[in-house]
Scaffold this motif. Sequence first.
Motif, PDB file in Angstrom:
ATOM      1  N   ASN A 164      21.822  32.266 -29.129  1.00  0.00           N
ATOM      2  CA  ASN A 164      22.057  32.965 -30.385  1.00  0.00           C
ATOM      3  C   ASN A 164      23.431  32.539 -30.879  1.00  0.00           C
ATOM      4  O   ASN A 164      24.375  33.314 -30.873  1.00  0.00           O
ATOM      5  CB  ASN A 164      21.983  34.480 -30.180  1.00  0.00           C
ATOM      6  CG  ASN A 164      22.103  35.241 -31.493  1.00  0.00           C
ATOM      7  OD1 ASN A 164      22.102  34.646 -32.568  1.00  0.00           O
ATOM      8  ND2 ASN A 164      22.220  36.557 -31.411  1.00  0.00           N
ATOM      9  N   GLY A 165      23.526  31.270 -31.237  1.00  0.00           N
ATOM     10  CA  GLY A 165      24.808  30.710 -31.633  1.00  0.00           C
ATOM     11  C   GLY A 165      25.702  30.414 -30.446  1.00  0.00           C
ATOM     12  O   GLY A 165      26.865  30.095 -30.613  1.00  0.00           O
ATOM     13  N   THR A 166      25.149  30.547 -29.229  1.00  0.00           N
ATOM     14  CA  THR A 166      25.913  30.278 -28.011  1.00  0.00           C
ATOM     15  C   THR A 166      25.185  29.220 -27.191  1.00  0.00           C
ATOM     16  O   THR A 166      24.094  28.791 -27.535  1.00  0.00           O
ATOM     17  CB  THR A 166      26.054  31.551 -27.158  1.00  0.00           C
ATOM     18  OG1 THR A 166      24.745  31.974 -26.768  1.00  0.00           O
ATOM     19  CG2 THR A 166      26.745  32.662 -27.925  1.00  0.00           C
ATOM     20  N   GLU A 167      25.798  28.856 -26.085  1.00  0.00           N
ATOM     21  CA  GLU A 167      25.175  27.893 -25.177  1.00  0.00           C
ATOM     22  C   GLU A 167      23.870  28.477 -24.624  1.00  0.00           C
ATOM     23  O   GLU A 167      23.818  29.641 -24.259  1.00  0.00           O
ATOM     24  CB  GLU A 167      26.138  27.579 -24.030  1.00  0.00           C
ATOM     25  CG  GLU A 167      25.637  26.511 -23.098  1.00  0.00           C
ATOM     26  CD  GLU A 167      26.658  26.153 -22.032  1.00  0.00           C
ATOM     27  OE1 GLU A 167      26.290  25.402 -21.129  1.00  0.00           O
ATOM     28  OE2 GLU A 167      27.807  26.632 -22.103  1.00  0.00           O
ATOM     29  N   PRO A 168      22.799  27.677 -24.571  1.00  0.00           N
ATOM     30  CA  PRO A 168      21.518  28.188 -24.073  1.00  0.00           C
ATOM     31  C   PRO A 168      21.627  28.671 -22.622  1.00  0.00           C
ATOM     32  O   PRO A 168      22.315  28.088 -21.803  1.00  0.00           O
ATOM     33  CB  PRO A 168      20.589  26.974 -24.152  1.00  0.00           C
ATOM     34  CG  PRO A 168      21.216  26.077 -25.155  1.00  0.00           C
ATOM     35  CD  PRO A 168      22.695  26.293 -25.035  1.00  0.00           C
ATOM     36  N   VAL A 169      20.920  29.779 -22.343  1.00  0.00           N
ATOM     37  CA  VAL A 169      20.849  30.341 -20.989  1.00  0.00           C
ATOM     38  C   VAL A 169      19.407  30.217 -20.535  1.00  0.00           C
ATOM     39  O   VAL A 169      18.490  30.679 -21.212  1.00  0.00           O
ATOM     40  CB  VAL A 169      21.294  31.816 -20.966  1.00  0.00           C
ATOM     41  CG1 VAL A 169      21.104  32.406 -19.583  1.00  0.00           C
ATOM     42  CG2 VAL A 169      22.740  31.940 -21.424  1.00  0.00           C
ATOM     43  N   VAL A 170      19.199  29.583 -19.372  1.00  0.00           N
ATOM     44  CA  VAL A 170      17.859  29.354 -18.842  1.00  0.00           C
ATOM     45  C   VAL A 170      17.614  30.302 -17.674  1.00  0.00           C
ATOM     46  O   VAL A 170      18.466  30.439 -16.792  1.00  0.00           O
ATOM     47  CB  VAL A 170      17.694  27.891 -18.367  1.00  0.00           C
ATOM     48  CG1 VAL A 170      16.310  27.661 -17.791  1.00  0.00           C
ATOM     49  CG2 VAL A 170      17.956  26.930 -19.514  1.00  0.00           C
ATOM     50  N   GLN A 171      16.448  30.947 -17.673  1.00  0.00           N
ATOM     51  CA  GLN A 171      16.050  31.823 -16.576  1.00  0.00           C
ATOM     52  C   GLN A 171      14.688  31.366 -16.090  1.00  0.00           C
ATOM     53  O   GLN A 171      13.813  31.022 -16.891  1.00  0.00           O
ATOM     54  CB  GLN A 171      15.950  33.272 -17.035  1.00  0.00           C
ATOM     55  CG  GLN A 171      17.282  33.871 -17.419  1.00  0.00           C
ATOM     56  CD  GLN A 171      17.129  35.306 -17.868  1.00  0.00           C
ATOM     57  OE1 GLN A 171      16.199  35.646 -18.575  1.00  0.00           O
ATOM     58  NE2 GLN A 171      18.051  36.148 -17.417  1.00  0.00           N
ATOM     59  N   THR A 172      14.512  31.347 -14.764  1.00  0.00           N
ATOM     60  CA  THR A 172      13.208  31.032 -14.178  1.00  0.00           C
ATOM     61  C   THR A 172      12.812  32.191 -13.271  1.00  0.00           C
ATOM     62  O   THR A 172      13.657  32.794 -12.606  1.00  0.00           O
ATOM     63  CB  THR A 172      13.250  29.732 -13.349  1.00  0.00           C
ATOM     64  OG1 THR A 172      14.194  29.889 -12.295  1.00  0.00           O
ATOM     65  CG2 THR A 172      13.644  28.539 -14.210  1.00  0.00           C
ATOM     66  N   TYR A 173      11.537  32.531 -13.265  1.00  0.00           N
ATOM     67  CA  TYR A 173      11.064  33.605 -12.409  1.00  0.00           C
ATOM     68  C   TYR A 173       9.584  33.445 -12.128  1.00  0.00           C
ATOM     69  O   TYR A 173       8.857  32.752 -12.837  1.00  0.00           O
ATOM     70  CB  TYR A 173      11.371  34.986 -12.995  1.00  0.00           C
ATOM     71  CG  TYR A 173      10.972  35.161 -14.439  1.00  0.00           C
ATOM     72  CD1 TYR A 173       9.726  35.676 -14.775  1.00  0.00           C
ATOM     73  CD2 TYR A 173      11.823  34.796 -15.467  1.00  0.00           C
ATOM     74  CE1 TYR A 173       9.362  35.837 -16.096  1.00  0.00           C
ATOM     75  CE2 TYR A 173      11.460  34.964 -16.784  1.00  0.00           C
ATOM     76  CZ  TYR A 173      10.222  35.483 -17.099  1.00  0.00           C
ATOM     77  OH  TYR A 173       9.860  35.620 -18.404  1.00  0.00           O
ATOM     78  N   VAL A 174       9.153  34.078 -11.031  1.00  0.00           N
ATOM     79  CA  VAL A 174       7.759  34.035 -10.574  1.00  0.00           C
ATOM     80  C   VAL A 174       7.271  35.465 -10.452  1.00  0.00           C
ATOM     81  O   VAL A 174       7.944  36.316  -9.884  1.00  0.00           O
ATOM     82  CB  VAL A 174       7.646  33.305  -9.213  1.00  0.00           C
ATOM     83  CG1 VAL A 174       6.209  33.329  -8.727  1.00  0.00           C
ATOM     84  CG2 VAL A 174       8.162  31.884  -9.327  1.00  0.00           C
ATOM     85  N   ILE A 175       6.053  35.716 -10.963  1.00  0.00           N
ATOM     86  CA  ILE A 175       5.428  37.029 -10.869  1.00  0.00           C
ATOM     87  C   ILE A 175       4.117  36.858 -10.098  1.00  0.00           C
ATOM     88  O   ILE A 175       3.341  35.959 -10.405  1.00  0.00           O
ATOM     89  CB  ILE A 175       5.136  37.623 -12.254  1.00  0.00           C
ATOM     90  CG1 ILE A 175       6.431  37.769 -13.042  1.00  0.00           C
ATOM     91  CG2 ILE A 175       4.409  38.950 -12.139  1.00  0.00           C
ATOM     92  CD1 ILE A 175       6.233  38.125 -14.489  1.00  0.00           C
ATOM     93  N   GLY A 176       3.860  37.682  -9.129  1.00  0.00           N
ATOM     94  CA  GLY A 176       2.633  37.605  -8.348  1.00  0.00           C
ATOM     95  C   GLY A 176       2.870  37.013  -6.973  1.00  0.00           C
ATOM     96  O   GLY A 176       3.981  36.692  -6.591  1.00  0.00           O
ATOM     97  N   ASN A 177       1.795  36.909  -6.230  1.00  0.00           N
ATOM     98  CA  ASN A 177       1.894  36.407  -4.844  1.00  0.00           C
ATOM     99  C   ASN A 177       1.911  34.927  -4.811  1.00  0.00           C
ATOM    100  O   ASN A 177       1.189  34.193  -5.167  1.00  0.00           O
ATOM    101  CB  ASN A 177       0.744  36.957  -4.007  1.00  0.00           C
ATOM    102  CG  ASN A 177       0.854  38.460  -3.872  1.00  0.00           C
ATOM    103  OD1 ASN A 177       1.951  38.996  -3.914  1.00  0.00           O
ATOM    104  ND2 ASN A 177      -0.262  39.127  -3.719  1.00  0.00           N
TER     105      ASN A 177
END
Length: 177
Positions: A164-177
Motif C-alpha cells: 500500500n505504497g510500501t515495500e511488498p510483504v509476502v506471507q506463505t501459509y498452509v491450511i489442512g493436514n
Amino acid sequence: MRSGLVQLGAWTAATGAAVALSWLGVHAVLVDTVFEQPVAVQLPSVASTRPAETTPPAASPYDPPPSAAAPSPSPTPDPGPTPGATTASRPTAAARKSSGPPSTVHSYPVLGGRVALDQRPTEARLVSAVPEPGWSMQVWHGEQWLRVDFSKDDRVSSVSVSWNGTEPVVQTYVIGN
C-alpha cells in the motif's frame, strides 16, 4: 442416375483441387518459417545443493542480447515455509532489471507448487504460478494485493503479497493436514 454420378465426380474433382491448392499455399508459407523452442527461466530450487557458477554459460544463438536478457535467479534460494507455519518476509535481492524502477524476482516454493513474483519498491507482480501434479491453483488480485492458492483434497497452501505504497510483504501459509 448417370447425371448424379457425373455431378458427384465433378464435385469430388473440384474439392480435391481446392484442397490441394490450399495445402500447397500453406506449405509454401510454412517452409520458410523457423519454429524456436521456448526457453524457460531457471528459478532457484530449495533442494538445490550445487554451488553458484563462477563463469557464465556459453551464449546460445537463440539468447536475447544482454540488455534484454531475463533476470538471473538468486544464488541463495529462500528456504521456504514449514508446513502449517506462517511467515512474513522481505527477501534478499536477486536480480535487477534494466528498465523502469528497480525490481527483484523471487521464487516462493510452497506445498503444492511454486510462485514467482516480480517485486518492485511499491508493488509486486505475478511472474508465474506452477502447481505440482495433482494440485489445482487459483489466483486472486486487487490493486494492492494478490494471492495464489494451491489446493488438493483438504489442504490449501497460499502465497499472499500486499503493498500500500510500501515495500511488498509476502506471507506463505498452509491450511489442512
